[in-house]
Write a protein that holds these residues in place. Sequence first.
Motif, PDB file in Angstrom:
ATOM      1  N   LEU A   1       0.855  -1.189   0.000  1.00 21.61           N
ATOM      2  CA  LEU A   1       0.000   0.000   0.000  1.00 21.61           C
ATOM      3  C   LEU A   1       0.891   1.238   0.000  1.00 21.61           C
ATOM      4  O   LEU A   1       1.714   1.413   0.905  1.00 21.61           O
ATOM      5  N   ILE A   2       0.758   2.076  -1.025  1.00 18.28           N
ATOM      6  CA  ILE A   2       1.527   3.302  -1.095  1.00 18.28           C
ATOM      7  C   ILE A   2       0.574   4.485  -1.105  1.00 18.28           C
ATOM      8  O   ILE A   2      -0.628   4.348  -1.330  1.00 18.28           O
ATOM      9  N   GLY A   3       1.108   5.672  -0.833  1.00 13.12           N
ATOM     10  CA  GLY A   3       0.273   6.871  -0.808  1.00 13.12           C
ATOM     11  C   GLY A   3       0.896   7.931   0.063  1.00 13.12           C
ATOM     12  O   GLY A   3       1.823   7.655   0.839  1.00 13.12           O
ATOM     13  N   ALA A   4       0.401   9.143  -0.053  1.00  9.26           N
ATOM     14  CA  ALA A   4       0.923  10.257   0.728  1.00  9.26           C
ATOM     15  C   ALA A   4       0.626  10.063   2.209  1.00  9.26           C
ATOM     16  O   ALA A   4      -0.213   9.230   2.597  1.00  9.26           O
ATOM     17  N   LYS A   5       1.319  10.815   3.043  1.00 14.51           N
ATOM     18  CA  LYS A   5       1.055  10.789   4.484  1.00 14.51           C
ATOM     19  C   LYS A   5      -0.410  11.148   4.721  1.00 14.51           C
ATOM     20  O   LYS A   5      -0.926  12.109   4.153  1.00 14.51           O
ATOM     21  N   GLY A   6      -1.089  10.341   5.551  1.00 13.42           N
ATOM     22  CA  GLY A   6      -2.495  10.585   5.847  1.00 13.42           C
ATOM     23  C   GLY A   6      -3.452  10.025   4.815  1.00 13.42           C
ATOM     24  O   GLY A   6      -4.658  10.282   4.896  1.00 13.42           O
ATOM     25  N   ALA A   7      -2.944   9.237   3.846  1.00 11.98           N
ATOM     26  CA  ALA A   7      -3.810   8.712   2.792  1.00 11.98           C
ATOM     27  C   ALA A   7      -4.696   7.568   3.271  1.00 11.98           C
ATOM     28  O   ALA A   7      -5.653   7.202   2.587  1.00 11.98           O
ATOM     29  N   GLY A   8      -4.380   6.978   4.437  1.00 11.18           N
ATOM     30  CA  GLY A   8      -5.198   5.892   4.961  1.00 11.18           C
ATOM     31  C   GLY A   8      -4.542   4.528   4.890  1.00 11.18           C
ATOM     32  O   GLY A   8      -5.212   3.498   5.063  1.00 11.18           O
ATOM     33  N   LYS A   9      -3.220   4.496   4.693  1.00 14.04           N
ATOM     34  CA  LYS A   9      -2.519   3.205   4.578  1.00 14.04           C
ATOM     35  C   LYS A   9      -2.612   2.409   5.880  1.00 14.04           C
ATOM     36  O   LYS A   9      -2.930   1.216   5.868  1.00 14.04           O
ATOM     37  N   THR A  10      -2.310   3.063   7.007  1.00 17.04           N
ATOM     38  CA  THR A  10      -2.290   2.354   8.293  1.00 17.04           C
ATOM     39  C   THR A  10      -3.675   1.873   8.688  1.00 17.04           C
ATOM     40  O   THR A  10      -3.854   0.715   9.106  1.00 17.04           O
TER      41      THR A  10
ATOM     42  N   GLY B   1       8.881  -4.729   7.479  1.00 13.90           N
ATOM     43  CA  GLY B   1       9.196  -3.333   7.750  1.00 13.90           C
ATOM     44  C   GLY B   1       9.046  -2.982   9.213  1.00 13.90           C
ATOM     45  O   GLY B   1       9.240  -3.818  10.106  1.00 13.90           O
ATOM     46  N   LYS B   2       8.663  -1.744   9.478  1.00  7.86           N
ATOM     47  CA  LYS B   2       8.523  -1.265  10.853  1.00  7.86           C
ATOM     48  C   LYS B   2       7.353  -1.987  11.523  1.00  7.86           C
ATOM     49  O   LYS B   2       6.236  -1.970  11.009  1.00  7.86           O
ATOM     50  N   PRO B   3       7.583  -2.623  12.693  1.00  5.17           N
ATOM     51  CA  PRO B   3       6.555  -3.463  13.302  1.00  5.17           C
ATOM     52  C   PRO B   3       5.579  -2.729  14.215  1.00  5.17           C
ATOM     53  O   PRO B   3       4.804  -3.359  14.921  1.00  5.17           O
ATOM     54  N   THR B   4       5.642  -1.404  14.236  1.00  2.00           N
ATOM     55  CA  THR B   4       4.726  -0.620  15.055  1.00  2.00           C
ATOM     56  C   THR B   4       4.013   0.405  14.190  1.00  2.00           C
ATOM     57  O   THR B   4       4.480   0.763  13.108  1.00  2.00           O
ATOM     58  N   ALA B   5       2.881   0.888  14.688  1.00  6.51           N
ATOM     59  CA  ALA B   5       2.119   1.916  13.980  1.00  6.51           C
ATOM     60  C   ALA B   5       1.647   2.962  14.976  1.00  6.51           C
ATOM     61  O   ALA B   5       1.300   2.629  16.115  1.00  6.51           O
ATOM     62  N   ALA B   6       1.647   4.210  14.554  1.00  4.10           N
ATOM     63  CA  ALA B   6       1.113   5.298  15.376  1.00  4.10           C
ATOM     64  C   ALA B   6      -0.344   5.502  14.989  1.00  4.10           C
ATOM     65  O   ALA B   6      -0.651   5.809  13.831  1.00  4.10           O
ATOM     66  N   ILE B   7      -1.237   5.311  15.953  1.00  2.00           N
ATOM     67  CA  ILE B   7      -2.671   5.328  15.675  1.00  2.00           C
ATOM     68  C   ILE B   7      -3.345   6.375  16.563  1.00  2.00           C
ATOM     69  O   ILE B   7      -3.158   6.380  17.790  1.00  2.00           O
ATOM     70  N   ARG B   8      -4.128   7.234  15.934  1.00  2.73           N
ATOM     71  CA  ARG B   8      -4.822   8.281  16.687  1.00  2.73           C
ATOM     72  C   ARG B   8      -6.126   7.739  17.270  1.00  2.73           C
ATOM     73  O   ARG B   8      -6.862   7.013  16.599  1.00  2.73           O
ATOM     74  N   ASP B   9      -6.416   8.092  18.521  1.00  3.56           N
ATOM     75  CA  ASP B   9      -7.685   7.752  19.161  1.00  3.56           C
ATOM     76  C   ASP B   9      -8.769   8.644  18.549  1.00  3.56           C
ATOM     77  O   ASP B   9      -8.700   9.879  18.672  1.00  3.56           O
ATOM     78  N   PRO B  10      -9.769   8.065  17.855  1.00  5.44           N
ATOM     79  CA  PRO B  10     -10.781   8.902  17.199  1.00  5.44           C
ATOM     80  C   PRO B  10     -11.582   9.760  18.168  1.00  5.44           C
ATOM     81  O   PRO B  10     -12.167  10.764  17.771  1.00  5.44           O
ATOM     82  N   THR B  11     -11.613   9.369  19.439  1.00 11.49           N
ATOM     83  CA  THR B  11     -12.344  10.176  20.422  1.00 11.49           C
ATOM     84  C   THR B  11     -11.512  11.342  20.933  1.00 11.49           C
ATOM     85  O   THR B  11     -12.022  12.205  21.632  1.00 11.49           O
ATOM     86  N   ARG B  12     -10.198  11.352  20.606  1.00 11.54           N
ATOM     87  CA  ARG B  12      -9.297  12.431  21.036  1.00 11.54           C
ATOM     88  C   ARG B  12      -8.458  12.872  19.837  1.00 11.54           C
ATOM     89  O   ARG B  12      -7.258  12.602  19.759  1.00 11.54           O
ATOM     90  N   PRO B  13      -9.074  13.542  18.870  1.00 10.81           N
ATOM     91  CA  PRO B  13      -8.385  13.847  17.609  1.00 10.81           C
ATOM     92  C   PRO B  13      -7.175  14.758  17.747  1.00 10.81           C
ATOM     93  O   PRO B  13      -6.308  14.764  16.872  1.00 10.81           O
ATOM     94  N   LEU B  14      -7.076  15.526  18.846  1.00  6.84           N
ATOM     95  CA  LEU B  14      -5.938  16.426  19.017  1.00  6.84           C
ATOM     96  C   LEU B  14      -4.828  15.830  19.887  1.00  6.84           C
ATOM     97  O   LEU B  14      -3.762  16.434  20.038  1.00  6.84           O
ATOM     98  N   ALA B  15      -5.076  14.661  20.449  1.00  6.89           N
ATOM     99  CA  ALA B  15      -4.075  14.022  21.309  1.00  6.89           C
ATOM    100  C   ALA B  15      -2.987  13.386  20.454  1.00  6.89           C
ATOM    101  O   ALA B  15      -3.216  13.029  19.287  1.00  6.89           O
ATOM    102  N   PRO B  16      -1.783  13.233  21.010  1.00  3.20           N
ATOM    103  CA  PRO B  16      -0.713  12.556  20.256  1.00  3.20           C
ATOM    104  C   PRO B  16      -1.121  11.125  19.900  1.00  3.20           C
ATOM    105  O   PRO B  16      -1.872  10.467  20.633  1.00  3.20           O
ATOM    106  N   LYS B  17      -0.631  10.650  18.776  1.00  5.48           N
ATOM    107  CA  LYS B  17      -0.919   9.279  18.362  1.00  5.48           C
ATOM    108  C   LYS B  17      -0.243   8.293  19.304  1.00  5.48           C
ATOM    109  O   LYS B  17       0.872   8.536  19.767  1.00  5.48           O
ATOM    110  N   LEU B  18      -0.919   7.194  19.585  1.00  9.03           N
ATOM    111  CA  LEU B  18      -0.367   6.138  20.429  1.00  9.03           C
ATOM    112  C   LEU B  18       0.298   5.088  19.545  1.00  9.03           C
ATOM    113  O   LEU B  18      -0.208   4.752  18.470  1.00  9.03           O
TER     114      LEU B  18
END
Length: 292
Positions: free
Chosen positions: A116-125, A159-176
């Motif tokens: 899966l390729i695409g720009a940052k924020g394209a929805g790959k993760t 590749g990288k075995p971790t992903a940074a995922i944003r909590d949809p209930t806290r859109p301004l919080a740092p990604k976990l």
Amino acid sequence: MTAHRLTTGHVSALLLLPEALDTAPAQAADRSLPGGWTLEAALDTKEAADLEITTGAAAVTIEQDTVRLRLPAAVAASDTLAYATYTATERIRQQQHKVTVHATALIAPDGQVVLLIGAKGAGKTSTAIALAARGWTHAGDDLVVLGEWGNGGLAVWPGKPTAAIRDPTRPLAPKLRHLLEPFATGPASLARVVRVAVHPALAQASMTPAVPLSVNERLRLHEMLARYISGLPTPVTGVSGVPYGPVWPLDTPDLASWRSHLITALAGCRFDYLYAPDPETAADLLTKEGTT
């Protein structure tokens, strides 16, 4: 200087480090890089070093086949050491017909890889997480190692075995940061490339063939394949303050020619553009079509 055997990005290198340099911050960054980042004592140091780290004003040079990095002392003792040495080993990777790319990869139930390729924020993760819930296996988020088998076929190394995922209930919080499971244990054959665009403004999901590749697509692939050989992701001054740094002198005409060959090989895979309003819809469409 002390000699170490560095393993990262699915290649190994002889690394010389200043005496008593604290490498703990760098070793803590291993899950942020494809293939990890590990050091072992080098027992045989008769061979020429692949990498040599010294401290001082930031600089990158190549003498013979040794990449010499001069890093500010505080940077050398930070996690930037892991990222800088990873980038320096990109030269070795490409000599072995592997390349670090900005992409996400999954292994389908049939054992083949979809990239899966695409720009940052394209929805790959988010699409990858939805596919894993449907029985697919993660093979790397955001950073993946793409290359060729000995027989010339294309493959993806984990590749990288971790992903940074944003909590949809806290859109301004740092990604976990989350550990991706299940995760690939070795390389697998690449069957399909999909450029992803997931956005709620897209009313309908669609899959459009990208082949024959347009000039713009070839340029995007060229940038993706050349990103780490130029060192642009890793300023040798570290990430505090204003990052800057020279373009690393890692490239050669032979490596550039191989990357052009790789673009042609990618065009020989099934290559599609996927548009979907949400990750679940994107995953449903990919699951339906698989790797064929």
